[in-house]
Design a protein around this motif. Structure first.
Motif, PDB file in Angstrom:
ATOM      1  N   ILE A 176      30.509  -6.806  12.632  1.00 25.75           N
ATOM      2  CA  ILE A 176      30.091  -7.881  11.718  1.00 25.75           C
ATOM      3  C   ILE A 176      28.590  -8.130  11.878  1.00 25.75           C
ATOM      4  CG2 ILE A 176      30.533  -9.803  13.328  1.00 25.75           C
ATOM      5  CD1 ILE A 176      31.589 -11.321  10.790  1.00 25.75           C
ATOM      6  N   VAL A 177      27.944  -8.456  10.772  1.00 28.42           N
ATOM      7  CA  VAL A 177      26.498  -8.718  10.817  1.00 28.42           C
ATOM      8  C   VAL A 177      26.290 -10.209  11.086  1.00 28.42           C
ATOM      9  CG1 VAL A 177      24.374  -8.746   9.455  1.00 28.42           C
ATOM     10  CG2 VAL A 177      25.966  -6.825   9.253  1.00 28.42           C
ATOM     11  N   ILE A 178      25.561 -10.527  12.172  1.00 25.96           N
ATOM     12  CA  ILE A 178      25.323 -11.935  12.524  1.00 25.96           C
ATOM     13  C   ILE A 178      23.837 -12.233  12.433  1.00 25.96           C
ATOM     14  CG2 ILE A 178      25.620 -13.716  14.297  1.00 25.96           C
ATOM     15  CD1 ILE A 178      27.728 -11.788  15.574  1.00 25.96           C
ATOM     16  N   LEU A 179      23.492 -13.306  11.712  1.00 26.34           N
ATOM     17  CA  LEU A 179      22.096 -13.759  11.632  1.00 26.34           C
ATOM     18  C   LEU A 179      22.000 -15.129  12.278  1.00 26.34           C
ATOM     19  CD1 LEU A 179      21.179 -12.867   7.923  1.00 26.34           C
ATOM     20  CD2 LEU A 179      20.693 -11.559   9.990  1.00 26.34           C
ATOM     21  N   LEU A 180      20.885 -15.387  12.937  1.00 25.29           N
ATOM     22  CA  LEU A 180      20.663 -16.679  13.585  1.00 25.29           C
ATOM     23  C   LEU A 180      19.446 -17.316  12.932  1.00 25.29           C
ATOM     24  CD1 LEU A 180      22.125 -17.870  16.106  1.00 25.29           C
ATOM     25  CD2 LEU A 180      20.207 -17.082  17.468  1.00 25.29           C
ATOM     26  N   ILE A 214      13.774  -6.620  16.456  1.00 26.84           N
ATOM     27  CA  ILE A 214      13.639  -7.929  17.109  1.00 26.84           C
ATOM     28  C   ILE A 214      12.653  -7.815  18.263  1.00 26.84           C
ATOM     29  CG2 ILE A 214      14.822  -9.758  18.379  1.00 26.84           C
ATOM     30  CD1 ILE A 214      17.274  -9.296  16.783  1.00 26.84           C
ATOM     31  N   ALA A 215      12.779  -6.744  19.049  1.00 29.54           N
ATOM     32  CA  ALA A 215      11.852  -6.556  20.177  1.00 29.54           C
ATOM     33  C   ALA A 215      10.419  -6.422  19.653  1.00 29.54           C
ATOM     34  CB  ALA A 215      12.255  -5.312  20.964  1.00 29.54           C
ATOM     35  N   LEU A 216      10.259  -5.719  18.558  1.00 31.72           N
ATOM     36  CA  LEU A 216       8.915  -5.525  17.990  1.00 31.72           C
ATOM     37  C   LEU A 216       8.331  -6.868  17.534  1.00 31.72           C
ATOM     38  CD1 LEU A 216       6.607  -3.783  16.939  1.00 31.72           C
ATOM     39  CD2 LEU A 216       7.927  -3.343  14.878  1.00 31.72           C
ATOM     40  N   LYS A 217       9.140  -7.650  16.840  1.00 32.61           N
ATOM     41  CA  LYS A 217       8.658  -8.949  16.336  1.00 32.61           C
ATOM     42  C   LYS A 217       8.168  -9.838  17.474  1.00 32.61           C
ATOM     43  CE  LYS A 217      10.868 -10.106  11.959  1.00 32.61           C
ATOM     44  NZ  LYS A 217      12.017 -10.766  11.375  1.00 32.61           N
ATOM     45  N   ALA A 218       8.872  -9.749  18.623  1.00 34.18           N
ATOM     46  CA  ALA A 218       8.507 -10.603  19.757  1.00 34.18           C
ATOM     47  C   ALA A 218       7.121 -10.246  20.293  1.00 34.18           C
ATOM     48  CB  ALA A 218       9.550 -10.471  20.856  1.00 34.18           C
ATOM     49  N   LEU A 219       6.640  -9.048  20.007  1.00 34.67           N
ATOM     50  CA  LEU A 219       5.338  -8.626  20.531  1.00 34.67           C
ATOM     51  C   LEU A 219       4.193  -8.890  19.538  1.00 34.67           C
ATOM     52  CD1 LEU A 219       6.309  -5.194  22.145  1.00 34.67           C
ATOM     53  CD2 LEU A 219       5.946  -7.367  23.300  1.00 34.67           C
ATOM     54  N   LEU A 220       4.541  -9.296  18.313  1.00 33.34           N
ATOM     55  CA  LEU A 220       3.488  -9.552  17.321  1.00 33.34           C
ATOM     56  C   LEU A 220       2.862 -10.923  17.570  1.00 33.34           C
ATOM     57  CD1 LEU A 220       5.384  -8.273  14.139  1.00 33.34           C
ATOM     58  CD2 LEU A 220       3.613  -7.067  15.428  1.00 33.34           C
ATOM     59  N   THR A 221       1.618 -11.073  17.150  1.00 34.07           N
ATOM     60  CA  THR A 221       0.938 -12.364  17.283  1.00 34.07           C
ATOM     61  C   THR A 221       1.205 -13.167  16.010  1.00 34.07           C
ATOM     62  OG1 THR A 221      -0.772 -11.266  18.550  1.00 34.07           O
ATOM     63  CG2 THR A 221      -1.328 -13.434  17.681  1.00 34.07           C
ATOM     64  N   ARG A 272      17.368 -14.345   0.817  1.00 36.56           N
ATOM     65  CA  ARG A 272      18.118 -13.249   0.196  1.00 36.56           C
ATOM     66  C   ARG A 272      17.644 -11.906   0.735  1.00 36.56           C
ATOM     67  NH1 ARG A 272      17.218 -14.942  -5.250  1.00 36.56           N
ATOM     68  NH2 ARG A 272      18.817 -16.442  -5.741  1.00 36.56           N
ATOM     69  N   TRP A 273      16.314 -11.806   0.838  1.00 34.92           N
ATOM     70  CA  TRP A 273      15.706 -10.568   1.340  1.00 34.92           C
ATOM     71  C   TRP A 273      16.202 -10.267   2.758  1.00 34.92           C
ATOM     72  CZ3 TRP A 273      12.827  -6.466   0.060  1.00 34.92           C
ATOM     73  CH2 TRP A 273      12.159  -5.812   1.063  1.00 34.92           C
ATOM     74  N   ALA A 274      16.236 -11.309   3.585  1.00 30.66           N
ATOM     75  CA  ALA A 274      16.662 -11.119   4.980  1.00 30.66           C
ATOM     76  C   ALA A 274      18.121 -10.672   5.040  1.00 30.66           C
ATOM     77  CB  ALA A 274      16.471 -12.420   5.750  1.00 30.66           C
ATOM     78  N   ILE A 275      18.952 -11.251   4.164  1.00 30.79           N
ATOM     79  CA  ILE A 275      20.373 -10.880   4.155  1.00 30.79           C
ATOM     80  C   ILE A 275      20.536  -9.422   3.738  1.00 30.79           C
ATOM     81  CG2 ILE A 275      22.551 -11.262   2.927  1.00 30.79           C
ATOM     82  CD1 ILE A 275      21.858 -14.219   2.873  1.00 30.79           C
ATOM     83  N   ARG A 276      19.792  -9.060   2.689  1.00 24.81           N
ATOM     84  CA  ARG A 276      19.882  -7.684   2.193  1.00 24.81           C
ATOM     85  C   ARG A 276      19.452  -6.698   3.277  1.00 24.81           C
ATOM     86  NH1 ARG A 276      17.469  -8.066  -3.564  1.00 24.81           N
ATOM     87  NH2 ARG A 276      15.572  -7.613  -2.453  1.00 24.81           N
ATOM     88  N   ARG A 277      18.377  -7.065   3.952  1.00 19.33           N
ATOM     89  CA  ARG A 277      17.824  -6.198   5.002  1.00 19.33           C
ATOM     90  C   ARG A 277      18.856  -6.011   6.123  1.00 19.33           C
ATOM     91  NH1 ARG A 277      12.838  -9.074   6.689  1.00 19.33           N
ATOM     92  NH2 ARG A 277      14.293 -10.076   8.075  1.00 19.33           N
ATOM     93  N   ALA A 278      19.502  -7.130   6.489  1.00 18.47           N
ATOM     94  CA  ALA A 278      20.490  -7.058   7.568  1.00 18.47           C
ATOM     95  C   ALA A 278      21.694  -6.231   7.135  1.00 18.47           C
ATOM     96  CB  ALA A 278      20.923  -8.464   7.948  1.00 18.47           C
ATOM     97  N   GLN A 279      22.101  -6.363   5.865  1.00 23.39           N
ATOM     98  CA  GLN A 279      23.269  -5.617   5.392  1.00 23.39           C
ATOM     99  C   GLN A 279      23.000  -4.127   5.308  1.00 23.39           C
ATOM    100  OE1 GLN A 279      23.866  -7.855   1.831  1.00 23.39           O
ATOM    101  NE2 GLN A 279      25.746  -8.785   2.592  1.00 23.39           N
ATOM    102  N   ARG A 318      21.198  -9.681  22.925  1.00 22.59           N
ATOM    103  CA  ARG A 318      22.336  -9.516  23.856  1.00 22.59           C
ATOM    104  C   ARG A 318      23.625 -10.058  23.254  1.00 22.59           C
ATOM    105  NH1 ARG A 318      18.858 -11.545  28.343  1.00 22.59           N
ATOM    106  NH2 ARG A 318      17.803  -9.709  29.131  1.00 22.59           N
ATOM    107  N   ALA A 319      23.502 -11.113  22.441  1.00 24.18           N
ATOM    108  CA  ALA A 319      24.703 -11.729  21.854  1.00 24.18           C
ATOM    109  C   ALA A 319      25.161 -10.986  20.600  1.00 24.18           C
ATOM    110  CB  ALA A 319      24.414 -13.192  21.524  1.00 24.18           C
ATOM    111  N   GLY A 320      24.505  -9.893  20.266  1.00 22.16           N
ATOM    112  CA  GLY A 320      24.928  -9.089  19.120  1.00 22.16           C
ATOM    113  C   GLY A 320      24.364  -9.556  17.794  1.00 22.16           C
ATOM    114  N   VAL A 321      23.316 -10.399  17.844  1.00 27.63           N
ATOM    115  CA  VAL A 321      22.707 -10.902  16.600  1.00 27.63           C
ATOM    116  C   VAL A 321      21.842  -9.805  15.983  1.00 27.63           C
ATOM    117  CG1 VAL A 321      21.030 -12.568  15.694  1.00 27.63           C
ATOM    118  CG2 VAL A 321      22.748 -13.297  17.354  1.00 27.63           C
ATOM    119  N   LYS A 322      21.965  -9.664  14.675  1.00 29.07           N
ATOM    120  CA  LYS A 322      21.227  -8.601  13.986  1.00 29.07           C
ATOM    121  C   LYS A 322      19.766  -8.990  13.773  1.00 29.07           C
ATOM    122  CE  LYS A 322      21.238  -4.830  11.483  1.00 29.07           C
ATOM    123  NZ  LYS A 322      21.800  -3.580  11.845  1.00 29.07           N
ATOM    124  N   ASP A 323      19.545 -10.277  13.422  1.00 30.82           N
ATOM    125  CA  ASP A 323      18.161 -10.704  13.196  1.00 30.82           C
ATOM    126  C   ASP A 323      18.070 -12.217  13.398  1.00 30.82           C
ATOM    127  OD1 ASP A 323      15.495 -10.596  12.654  1.00 30.82           O
ATOM    128  OD2 ASP A 323      15.684 -10.063  10.544  1.00 30.82           O
TER     129      ASP A 323
END
Ligand SMILES: Nc1ncnc2c1ncn2[C@@H]1O[C@H](COP(=O)(O)OP(=O)(O)OP(=O)(O)O)[C@@H](O)[C@H]1O
Ligand SMILES: [Mg+2]
Length: 348
Positions: free
Chosen positions: A30-34, A157-164, A65-72, A48-53
């Motif tokens: 299942i796709v999970i977004l937070l 997600i790991a990449l986003k955490a490194l962006l300024t 909508r864009w985020a949902i489409r991307r996750a799907q 770790r909790a299995g969240v997609k984005d």
């Protein structure tokens, strides 16, 4: 798909992550977004909790909508180039230095961030004198070299955490800190980075070093839009013609091409008509030389932000509207999102 909203304390972050863990245990696949007020702090526990984005709260309906489409559609390991919803990549390049590429890239990115605050990233590929961070008054912790590591290249997600992050919501991949860091930048890694970013962001804006460097060509290869710049002088315009000829010989994906004449001075001895005749293409935008632009650079605030009513800012916005037609943030779409925002768990 499950969307868990842990923003505004309606559902605690701890409880949200617990729920995400349970959903992924009981419903594998299942796709999970937070949705969170502080997505940058949640990257690792969410993963770790299995969240997609992890999405920042306050997105407009279209961004959501864009985020949902991307996750799907799947993660960055899919063939994003083949997906119709991969982000728009806008590369700014010029044969000659000092013609205003960084000014243009940071203004385009800042203006797009107005429309898509969490969906816009600017990448500084000028490995010698990259100054995107300075143009945005940022003091980054991580720079380009830090982003080209396997875990960040494989995981959005790991990449986003490194962006300024800029105060506008714009994400920034800042240029290198030192020549040593620049040595490790390979075109194939930049290509992977851009693949990953265009899967995560709606708009990816790339600033380049002068000339058609290997990294600039790697970026152009991913581009949906190319902004080619020159000032009104013979070497610059001749260089631009060579670049246009070179691009014609390369096997590139379809992209729009905007020709911009910057720092246009009357009485320079060259006219916009001369540029068009030399390059063989219409000039799309002419920006005059104006001290207000220098002031905006020196204050670390793009002119579309610091002086939005200035004629240069308006011209820049006109160019940006070609990349994001009719997508200015509207209060109607925002209020529609706010209704949705109040729901704690929405299963779609
Ligand atoms: N239209 C303009 N009028 C006046 N000054 C400008 C204009 N556009 C850019 N500048 C100024 O020119 C300088 C160089 O601009 P910028 O750094 O954007 O060029 P660049 O092409 O990125 O340079 P480089 O090739 O070294 O990366 C900056 O100080 C900027 O404020
Ligand atoms: Mg520059």
């Amino acid at each position: 798909m499950v969307i868990l909203d842990v923003s505004q304390g309606q559902l605690s972050t701890k409880r949200g992550l617990e729920l995400a863990g349970r959903f992924s245990d009981y419903l594998p696949g299942i796709v999970i977004l937070l949705v969170s007020d502080e997505p940058e702090n949640l990257a690792l526990p969410a993963l770790r909790a299995g969240v997609k984005d992890v999405l920042e709260s306050g997105l407009s309906v279209s961004e959501f909508r864009w985020a949902i489409r991307r996750a799907q559609e799947g993660g960055p390991d899919r063939d994003v180039a083949a997906t119709p919803h991969a982000g728009r990549v806008i590369t700014v390049a010029s044969p000659k230095g000092g013609v205003g590429k960084t000014t243009m890239a940071t203004n385009i990115a800042r203006a797009l961030a107005e429309r898509s605050p969490n969906g816009t990233v600017v990448v500084d590929l000028d490995t010698q004198f990259g100054d995107v961070a300075a143009a945005l008054d940022l003091d980054p912790t991580y720079t380009l070299g830090d982003l080209l590591v396997p875990h960040a290249l494989a995981d959005g997600i790991a990449l986003k955490a490194l962006l300024t992050k800029h105060s506008s919501g714009l994400h920034v991949a800042p240029g290198v800190k030192s020549p040593e860091e620049a040595d490790g930048l390979r075109a194939d890694l930049i290509s992977q980075l851009l693949d990953n970013l265009k899967a995560e962001f709606r708009y990816v804006v790339v600033d380049t070093a002068p000339g058609m460097t290997e990294l600039a060509l790697a970026a152009i290869d991913h581009s949906t839009d190319l902004v080619l710049m020159t000032s009104l002088d013979v070497p610059g315009v001749r260089g631009l013609r060579k670049v246009v000829e070179l691009l014609e010989h390369l096997d590139l994906p379809p992209m729009t091409r905007q020709i911009v004449v910057n720092m246009a001075d009357k009485g320079a001895g060259l006219s916009v008509g001369d540029v068009e005749a030399t390059v063989g293409q219409k000039v799309d935008l002419v920006i005059p030389r104006d001290l207000a632009v220098v002031r905006s650079t020196n204050s670390g605030s793009p002119i579309v932000e610091s002086a939005p009513r200035h004629k240069v800012a308006k011209e820049l916005q006109r160019l940006v509207s070609r990349f994001a037609p009719g997508s200015a943030r509207s209060s109607a779409s925002n209020s529609a999102w706010k209704g949705l925002h109040r729901g704690q768990v929405a299963a779609l």
